[in-house]
Structure formats: C-alpha cells, structure tokens
Write a protein that holds these residues in place. Structure first.
Motif, short mmCIF file in Angstrom:
data_model
loop_
_atom_site.label_atom_id
_atom_site.label_comp_id
_atom_site.label_asym_id
_atom_site.label_seq_id
_atom_site.Cartn_x
_atom_site.Cartn_y
_atom_site.Cartn_z
N ILE A 187 0.84 -1.20 0.00
CA ILE A 187 0.00 0.00 0.00
C ILE A 187 0.87 1.25 0.00
CG2 ILE A 187 -1.82 1.26 1.22
CD1 ILE A 187 -2.63 -1.40 2.50
N ASN A 188 0.56 2.17 -0.91
CA ASN A 188 1.30 3.42 -1.00
C ASN A 188 0.69 4.45 -0.05
OD1 ASN A 188 3.26 5.14 -1.95
ND2 ASN A 188 2.01 5.88 -3.66
N THR A 189 1.47 4.97 0.87
CA THR A 189 0.99 5.95 1.84
C THR A 189 1.78 7.25 1.69
OG1 THR A 189 2.54 5.43 3.63
CG2 THR A 189 0.60 4.02 3.41
N LEU A 190 1.40 8.28 2.44
CA LEU A 190 2.10 9.57 2.41
C LEU A 190 3.52 9.44 2.96
CD1 LEU A 190 -0.76 11.96 3.59
CD2 LEU A 190 0.09 11.63 1.27
N GLU A 191 3.76 8.41 3.75
CA GLU A 191 5.07 8.19 4.33
C GLU A 191 5.84 7.09 3.59
OE1 GLU A 191 4.48 7.46 8.46
OE2 GLU A 191 3.69 9.48 8.85
N GLY A 192 5.37 6.76 2.39
CA GLY A 192 6.04 5.72 1.61
C GLY A 192 5.23 4.43 1.54
N ARG A 193 5.68 3.51 0.73
CA ARG A 193 4.97 2.25 0.55
C ARG A 193 5.23 1.30 1.73
NH1 ARG A 193 2.27 -0.02 -3.44
NH2 ARG A 193 2.75 1.74 -4.82
N ILE A 194 4.14 0.67 2.19
CA ILE A 194 4.27 -0.29 3.28
C ILE A 194 3.66 -1.61 2.86
CG2 ILE A 194 4.20 1.49 5.08
CD1 ILE A 194 1.27 0.71 5.56
N LYS A 195 4.08 -2.70 3.49
CA LYS A 195 3.55 -4.03 3.24
C LYS A 195 2.95 -4.59 4.52
CE LYS A 195 6.55 -5.30 -0.64
NZ LYS A 195 7.49 -6.32 -1.18
#
Length: 263
Positions: free
Chosen positions: A4-12
């Motif tokens: 998932i792409n978030t404002l703080e970067g992509r996370i898994k």
C-alpha cells in the motif's frame, strides 16, 4: 501481503482471508481495491467477478414458488408440497421502532439529530441487507442446484402502493424487494439454479385447487384465503407461493416443449 502506498512511503502488511477462502481459488477476477477505515480498523474492499455458466432449464428438477410480503418476508412452496415461512413480525416491530425514532429526530432538527439520523439510516440499511442475504442464502442452500425459483416481479411495487394508508406506507413500500431478488438471482446462478420473475397479478386471489379467481377469496386482515367456489382454505401468502409454483411448472413445460420441437 498487501503493498500500500501511503504519504510516508509504501508499506507491506498481512491480511486475513478467514471465511473468504473460496474467492482465492483462482476462478475469480479481482477489481480495483478500496482501503476503508472504520472504528479504528482497516478494511480492504475488493470487487470480484466470476464467469457463471447459464443453467440449462432442461436440467431443472425442482420448482419453488416464493411469495414476498411483510407479514412473512418470504413464503416458499416446493414440488414436494412443502411450505417454508420466513416470519416478518419481528421485522415489522423493529422497523416501526426505526420509524418512530426517525420522526422524533426529524422534529428536533438539530445538528446532532441529523447526524444520528444518517447513522441510523446506515444501520437500518445494513440490517435489511443482512436479512435479505440470510434468507436468500437459506433458500438456495435448502434446494440446491437445478432449481427454478419463481418470484413476483415487484418492479412497480412503490407506485402501486401509493394508495396504501399513510401510516402503513413506510412498512409496505420501503422493504428492499428488488435487493432480495438480485441477491437470490446471483446466489442461485452460482449454485446452478435459475430465477424468473412473473406478473404478481391475482397470485393471492386465485384458488390453486379449482382456479377460481375472486378478490373476496382473500381476507387481508386475517391473512386467510378461502375459495368462494370449492372452500379450499390456507394462509394467503402460501396461496401466492403455490400459484407461483404452478406458473413455474407451466414455464418449464413450455420451454422444454419448445426445445424438443427445435431439436
């Protein structure tokens, strides 16, 4: 894992599929997902599609007539002469409670009242949706594949019910009959069965034994049907389901006969 792409970067992150394993068997196509947060939790809504083979009407071995109403949300009559009732009395009481509460909040007209109205509307919609899911699932599971479900075409139900007394209009008009039909259609298709919607005219006024049709045959207040010609007596919703079953039997006979001539 979900990426998932978030404002703080992509996370898994990992996810749970408990209860939804059937959708990961490789036969479903996934659409564009939507991430939703509710009550401090995250949910991933994923639309799924699957190609369903149209059931062959020539393979039908069971016909079920389903009468929809308010006193009984659904009444099913099958080829073995068995009747199943899905009681709607508790539903009527709960919807009456919602209606009274809605009127009080509308009279207040405050900001908090409007907020509560929206929340209550969403809650009622979810409750109605859940009931329709449960009843249609129970019907499909009860009769299995190669079943023809016959229901009333209630497309014009809302306009036809405008003559209903104002105090009863909310209960009579606003139940999600079309939603019930759509749920039954896709659940039946997935199980190898079919649904047809027919004209509801006279289904609760026609005697399933002798064929006599008369408005006086039915006592709406007592929910009793008594034929003025042969005196056959039963619940009026059951009579509707019986007549829908007869229509289904005639439909199957007609289609199979046409198929034999074509062959």
């Amino acid at each position: 894992m979900l990426s998932i792409n978030t404002l703080e970067g992509r996370i898994k992150v990992s996810f749970a599929i408990k209860g939804m394993e059937q959708y990961f068997d490789g036969s479903w196509s996934f659409g564009i997902a939507k991430l939703v947060t509710k009550y401090g939790k995250y949910f991933l809504h994923i639309p799924m599609t699957k190609e369903i083979v149209t059931p062959d009407i020539n393979l039908v071995n069971k016909v079920v007539g389903i009468d929809l109403g308010i006193n009984f949300l659904a009444t099913a009559y099958d080829s073995k002469g068995k009747t199943i009732f899905f009681n709607g009395r508790t539903v009527k009481h709960k919807r009456a409670h919602y209606e009274q509460l809605r009127k009080k909040l509308q009279q207040k007209g405050t900001r908090s009242a409007r907020k509560r109205l929206r929340s209550m509307g969403s809650r009622e919609n979810r409750w109605v949706c859940d009931l329709n899911h449960k009843i249609t699932k129970a019907l499909v599971n009860q009769y299995g594949p190669n079943t023809l479900f016959v229901i009333e075409d209630l497309t014009g139900m809302r306009s036809a019910a405008e003559k209903v007394h104002l105090n009863n209009r909310y209960t009579s008009v606003s139940w999600a009959f079309y939603q019930f039909r759509s749920f039954l259609e896709y659940k039946a298709a997935m199980s190898g069965s079919s649904v047809i919607a027919v004209d509801p005219k006279y289904t609760s006024q026609t005697c399933p034994k002798c064929g006599h049709t008369e408005k006086a045959n039915r006592d709406k207040k007592k929910h009793i049907f008594k034929c003025k010609t042969c005196s056959y007596t039963s619940n009026d919703d059951r009579i509707g389901a019986m007549n829908l079953w007869t229509t289904g039997i005639e439909y199957v006979s007609k289609v199979t006969l046409q198929a034999s001539f074509t062959a």
